[in-house]
Design a protein around this motif. Structure first.
Motif, PDB file in Angstrom:
ATOM      1  N   ILE A   1       1.699  -3.559  -6.948  1.00  0.00           N
ATOM      2  CA  ILE A   1       2.425  -2.324  -6.650  1.00  0.00           C
ATOM      3  C   ILE A   1       1.510  -1.104  -6.593  1.00  0.00           C
ATOM      4  O   ILE A   1       1.387  -0.455  -5.551  1.00  0.00           O
ATOM      5  N   VAL A   2       0.846  -0.769  -7.695  1.00  0.00           N
ATOM      6  CA  VAL A   2       0.169   0.525  -7.776  1.00  0.00           C
ATOM      7  C   VAL A   2      -0.919   0.668  -6.714  1.00  0.00           C
ATOM      8  O   VAL A   2      -0.876   1.584  -5.888  1.00  0.00           O
ATOM      9  N   ASN A   3      -1.911  -0.206  -6.715  1.00  0.00           N
ATOM     10  CA  ASN A   3      -3.016  -0.042  -5.757  1.00  0.00           C
ATOM     11  C   ASN A   3      -2.649  -0.435  -4.329  1.00  0.00           C
ATOM     12  O   ASN A   3      -2.894   0.333  -3.387  1.00  0.00           O
ATOM     13  N   PRO A   4      -2.069  -1.625  -4.091  1.00  0.00           N
ATOM     14  CA  PRO A   4      -1.762  -1.994  -2.704  1.00  0.00           C
ATOM     15  C   PRO A   4      -0.768  -1.067  -2.018  1.00  0.00           C
ATOM     16  O   PRO A   4      -0.947  -0.710  -0.849  1.00  0.00           O
ATOM     17  N   LEU A   5       0.293  -0.691  -2.722  1.00  0.00           N
ATOM     18  CA  LEU A   5       1.275   0.187  -2.096  1.00  0.00           C
ATOM     19  C   LEU A   5       0.714   1.586  -1.895  1.00  0.00           C
ATOM     20  O   LEU A   5       1.031   2.256  -0.906  1.00  0.00           O
ATOM     21  N   THR A   6      -0.110   2.058  -2.852  1.00  0.00           N
ATOM     22  CA  THR A   6      -0.785   3.339  -2.664  1.00  0.00           C
ATOM     23  C   THR A   6      -1.661   3.300  -1.423  1.00  0.00           C
ATOM     24  O   THR A   6      -1.646   4.215  -0.587  1.00  0.00           O
ATOM     25  N   ALA A   7      -2.435   2.214  -1.280  1.00  0.00           N
ATOM     26  CA  ALA A   7      -3.311   2.068  -0.114  1.00  0.00           C
ATOM     27  C   ALA A   7      -2.501   2.049   1.178  1.00  0.00           C
ATOM     28  O   ALA A   7      -2.829   2.757   2.153  1.00  0.00           O
ATOM     29  N   ALA A   8      -1.437   1.247   1.206  1.00  0.00           N
ATOM     30  CA  ALA A   8      -0.645   1.110   2.427  1.00  0.00           C
ATOM     31  C   ALA A   8       0.044   2.421   2.796  1.00  0.00           C
ATOM     32  O   ALA A   8       0.072   2.815   3.973  1.00  0.00           O
ATOM     33  N   ALA A   9       0.600   3.108   1.802  1.00  0.00           N
ATOM     34  CA  ALA A   9       1.320   4.351   2.083  1.00  0.00           C
ATOM     35  C   ALA A   9       0.367   5.445   2.561  1.00  0.00           C
ATOM     36  O   ALA A   9       0.666   6.180   3.514  1.00  0.00           O
ATOM     37  N   MET A  10      -0.803   5.567   1.911  1.00  0.00           N
ATOM     38  CA  MET A  10      -1.763   6.586   2.346  1.00  0.00           C
ATOM     39  C   MET A  10      -2.331   6.250   3.721  1.00  0.00           C
ATOM     40  O   MET A  10      -2.569   7.151   4.538  1.00  0.00           O
ATOM     41  N   PHE A  11      -2.561   4.977   3.983  1.00  0.00           N
ATOM     42  CA  PHE A  11      -3.065   4.583   5.301  1.00  0.00           C
ATOM     43  C   PHE A  11      -2.070   4.955   6.397  1.00  0.00           C
ATOM     44  O   PHE A  11      -2.468   5.414   7.475  1.00  0.00           O
ATOM     45  N   GLU A  12      -0.775   4.779   6.125  1.00  0.00           N
ATOM     46  CA  GLU A  12       0.230   5.156   7.120  1.00  0.00           C
ATOM     47  C   GLU A  12       0.179   6.653   7.406  1.00  0.00           C
ATOM     48  O   GLU A  12       0.370   7.090   8.546  1.00  0.00           O
ATOM     49  N   GLU A  13      -0.089   7.463   6.369  1.00  0.00           N
ATOM     50  CA  GLU A  13      -0.227   8.906   6.600  1.00  0.00           C
ATOM     51  C   GLU A  13      -1.442   9.209   7.469  1.00  0.00           C
ATOM     52  O   GLU A  13      -1.406  10.070   8.348  1.00  0.00           O
ATOM     53  N   ALA A  14      -2.550   8.494   7.212  1.00  0.00           N
ATOM     54  CA  ALA A  14      -3.753   8.707   8.010  1.00  0.00           C
ATOM     55  C   ALA A  14      -3.511   8.330   9.473  1.00  0.00           C
ATOM     56  O   ALA A  14      -3.931   9.041  10.392  1.00  0.00           O
ATOM     57  N   LYS A  15      -2.827   7.206   9.690  1.00  0.00           N
ATOM     58  CA  LYS A  15      -2.515   6.793  11.066  1.00  0.00           C
ATOM     59  C   LYS A  15      -1.620   7.816  11.750  1.00  0.00           C
ATOM     60  O   LYS A  15      -1.818   8.155  12.927  1.00  0.00           O
ATOM     61  N   ALA A  16      -0.617   8.293  11.010  1.00  0.00           N
ATOM     62  CA  ALA A  16       0.316   9.260  11.590  1.00  0.00           C
ATOM     63  C   ALA A  16      -0.390  10.564  11.969  1.00  0.00           C
ATOM     64  O   ALA A  16       0.040  11.263  12.888  1.00  0.00           O
TER      65      ALA A  16
ATOM     66  N   GLU B   1       4.328  -6.294   4.344  1.00  0.00           N
ATOM     67  CA  GLU B   1       2.947  -6.299   4.830  1.00  0.00           C
ATOM     68  C   GLU B   1       1.971  -6.624   3.700  1.00  0.00           C
ATOM     69  O   GLU B   1       1.052  -7.436   3.869  1.00  0.00           O
ATOM     70  N   VAL B   2       2.180  -6.012   2.544  1.00  0.00           N
ATOM     71  CA  VAL B   2       1.297  -6.276   1.397  1.00  0.00           C
ATOM     72  C   VAL B   2       1.400  -7.744   0.982  1.00  0.00           C
ATOM     73  O   VAL B   2       0.389  -8.420   0.743  1.00  0.00           O
ATOM     74  N   GLN B   3       2.622  -8.257   0.912  1.00  0.00           N
ATOM     75  CA  GLN B   3       2.819  -9.653   0.511  1.00  0.00           C
ATOM     76  C   GLN B   3       2.171 -10.617   1.507  1.00  0.00           C
ATOM     77  O   GLN B   3       1.522 -11.597   1.124  1.00  0.00           O
ATOM     78  N   ALA B   4       2.306 -10.320   2.784  1.00  0.00           N
ATOM     79  CA  ALA B   4       1.709 -11.180   3.818  1.00  0.00           C
ATOM     80  C   ALA B   4       0.196 -11.186   3.714  1.00  0.00           C
ATOM     81  O   ALA B   4      -0.448 -12.236   3.861  1.00  0.00           O
ATOM     82  N   ARG B   5      -0.403 -10.033   3.439  1.00  0.00           N
ATOM     83  CA  ARG B   5      -1.857  -9.946   3.357  1.00  0.00           C
ATOM     84  C   ARG B   5      -2.399 -10.703   2.149  1.00  0.00           C
ATOM     85  O   ARG B   5      -3.459 -11.339   2.224  1.00  0.00           O
ATOM     86  N   PHE B   6      -1.699 -10.636   1.022  1.00  0.00           N
ATOM     87  CA  PHE B   6      -2.131 -11.413  -0.138  1.00  0.00           C
ATOM     88  C   PHE B   6      -1.895 -12.908   0.089  1.00  0.00           C
ATOM     89  O   PHE B   6      -2.693 -13.744  -0.322  1.00  0.00           O
ATOM     90  N   SER B   7      -0.810 -13.262   0.758  1.00  0.00           N
ATOM     91  CA  SER B   7      -0.473 -14.668   0.979  1.00  0.00           C
ATOM     92  C   SER B   7      -1.493 -15.370   1.872  1.00  0.00           C
ATOM     93  O   SER B   7      -1.868 -16.520   1.634  1.00  0.00           O
ATOM     94  N   ASP B   8      -1.932 -14.671   2.938  1.00  0.00           N
ATOM     95  CA  ASP B   8      -2.837 -15.344   3.892  1.00  0.00           C
ATOM     96  C   ASP B   8      -4.314 -15.058   3.638  1.00  0.00           C
ATOM     97  O   ASP B   8      -5.173 -15.503   4.389  1.00  0.00           O
ATOM     98  N   GLY B   9      -4.605 -14.309   2.574  1.00  0.00           N
ATOM     99  CA  GLY B   9      -5.992 -14.108   2.193  1.00  0.00           C
ATOM    100  C   GLY B   9      -6.689 -12.924   2.819  1.00  0.00           C
ATOM    101  O   GLY B   9      -7.868 -12.680   2.548  1.00  0.00           O
ATOM    102  N   ARG B  10      -5.999 -12.145   3.660  1.00  0.00           N
ATOM    103  CA  ARG B  10      -6.641 -10.955   4.226  1.00  0.00           C
ATOM    104  C   ARG B  10      -6.958  -9.936   3.135  1.00  0.00           C
ATOM    105  O   ARG B  10      -7.913  -9.168   3.237  1.00  0.00           O
ATOM    106  N   TRP B  11      -6.128  -9.911   2.093  1.00  0.00           N
ATOM    107  CA  TRP B  11      -6.406  -9.106   0.908  1.00  0.00           C
ATOM    108  C   TRP B  11      -6.548 -10.034  -0.282  1.00  0.00           C
ATOM    109  O   TRP B  11      -5.883 -11.078  -0.365  1.00  0.00           O
ATOM    110  N   SER B  12      -7.410  -9.658  -1.210  1.00  0.00           N
ATOM    111  CA  SER B  12      -7.499 -10.364  -2.483  1.00  0.00           C
ATOM    112  C   SER B  12      -8.002  -9.384  -3.529  1.00  0.00           C
ATOM    113  O   SER B  12      -8.681  -8.408  -3.204  1.00  0.00           O
ATOM    114  N   THR B  13      -7.657  -9.643  -4.765  1.00  0.00           N
ATOM    115  CA  THR B  13      -8.043  -8.771  -5.856  1.00  0.00           C
ATOM    116  C   THR B  13      -9.360  -9.258  -6.460  1.00  0.00           C
ATOM    117  O   THR B  13      -9.472 -10.432  -6.829  1.00  0.00           O
TER     118      THR B  13
END
Length: 349
Positions: free
Chosen positions: A146-161, A307-319
């Protein structure tokens, strides 16, 4: 207490109340003893929409450490378990049908003031803030879901916008920055990582970092200026908030945004030349995940969760794991574990 439900919880509880009247900044600790105590507490009664989670693992994030020092956006409450997020299995629930439906489900969740923290054998959570996890998402990834992945995803969406062709990141080797580097790569955006050590450079390169700049090198200022002119990023995501942050922002072009989501440095960043803000339409703003979680539209949050769940599931993201410490010895062992810069530290019952 119902069969299978403990009569008490063992937890790392907060020893101090409220905010620090003399904030120091930074997250360095000499010892945890003034801040945490390992003790037994009673299992709280569950409200209708709450669940009791048998904890499997919880991460230690910078936000947790700022909170322990009384320098976060919510006050400490002495005697309550610390820890903002984690993963475990729901073993009991209040009367609400949805809460009841989660019994036996492995979930990631965020702690709330009405529940209890995650640095414990068990935690009380709001059922609506629990995210069921598939087996394809391991405990380390699910604990820090939650804390890091969602922070990353939400801030990235702002950067894209904002339409920026690239993103500048301080604490370039942090978990949040690594997540954003991968998102930028997949979206065709540049990522410019500011680091203090070169130990993670290969990992960042493999993730798709466009440029890596070491702020301790003699040629940092020249390389920074050259990179800003060549890449022209207009969005700066900052976890440090120090003089280097101001230097980065000053080097960026007009219509740039400096988004601060952390204060890893104990120093206060000097303000940029006010002309940068007035005449070049540059903006400084903050980001905190809690208002985003409560204020974002449901479909937006569900899309980010998926999106976060998919990235962890398929290995695009890992901790990247630095250490895992045991709950009952954490007060003694956390400082040494946190001193290792190679990955995130976790607490396990």
């Amino acid at each position: 207490m119902t069969s299978g439900i403990p009569d008490s919880i063992m937890a790392l509880v907060v020893k101090q109340d409220g905010y620090n009247p003399n904030p120091e900044g930074g997250i360095h600790f000499e010892t945890m003893e003034p801040y945490l105590e390992f003790k037994e507490i009673a299992v709280p009664d569950l409200a209708a929409g709450q669940v009791l989670v048998g904890m499997a693992m919880a991460p230690i994030n910078p936000s947790d450490l700022h909170f322990l020092k009384g320098e976060y956006g919510q006050p400490r409450r002495a005697g309550k378990p610390a820890g903002f997020e984690g993963v475990g299995t729901v073993i009991a629930a209040g009367e609400d049908p949805y809460a009841q439906s989660l019994i036996g489900t492995r979930v990631s969740f965020a702690a709330t003031p009405d529940g209890t923290g995650t640095w414990a054998t068990h935690a009380v959570a709001e059922a609506m803030l629990c995210i069921p996890q598939p087996d394809s998402v391991g405990d380390h990834d699910a604990a820090g879901f939650i804390v890091n992945p969602l922070t990353a995803a939400a801030m990235f969406e702002e950067a894209k916008a904002a339409g920026s062709p690239g993103i500048v990141l301080t604490a370039g080797a942090s978990q949040v920055s690594k997540f954003i580097v991968a998102l930028a790569r997949d979206s065709g955006l540049d990522s410019i990582c500011i680091v203090r050590r070169d130990v993670h450079n290969q990992v960042l390169t493999d993730l798709g970092a466009t440029v890596i700049l070491n702020q301790t090198e003699d040629d940092f200022a020249a390389e920074l200026t050259s990179t800003m002119k060549e890449r022209k990023p207009r969005f700066f995501i900052d976890a440090v908030a120090d003089a280097t942050s101001t230097q980065v922002f000053n080097a960026m072009g007009k219509d740039s945004t400096w988004m601060i989501y952390g204060s890893l440095s104990p120093e206060t960043p000097p303000l940029p030349n006010t002309g940068e803000l007035i005449f070049r339409n540059k903006v400084i703003k903050g980001f905190w995940l809690s208002p985003w979680l409560s204020g974002a539209a449901l479909d937006e949050k569900l899309a980010v969760f998926a999106e976060v769940q998919a990235r962890f599931s398929d290995g695009r993201w890992s901790t990247e794991v630095g250490a895992t410490v045991k709950l009952d010895s954490a007060v003694e062992t956390l400082v040494e574990a946190l001193a290792d810069p190679r990955g995130k530290v976790f607490i396990q019952p």
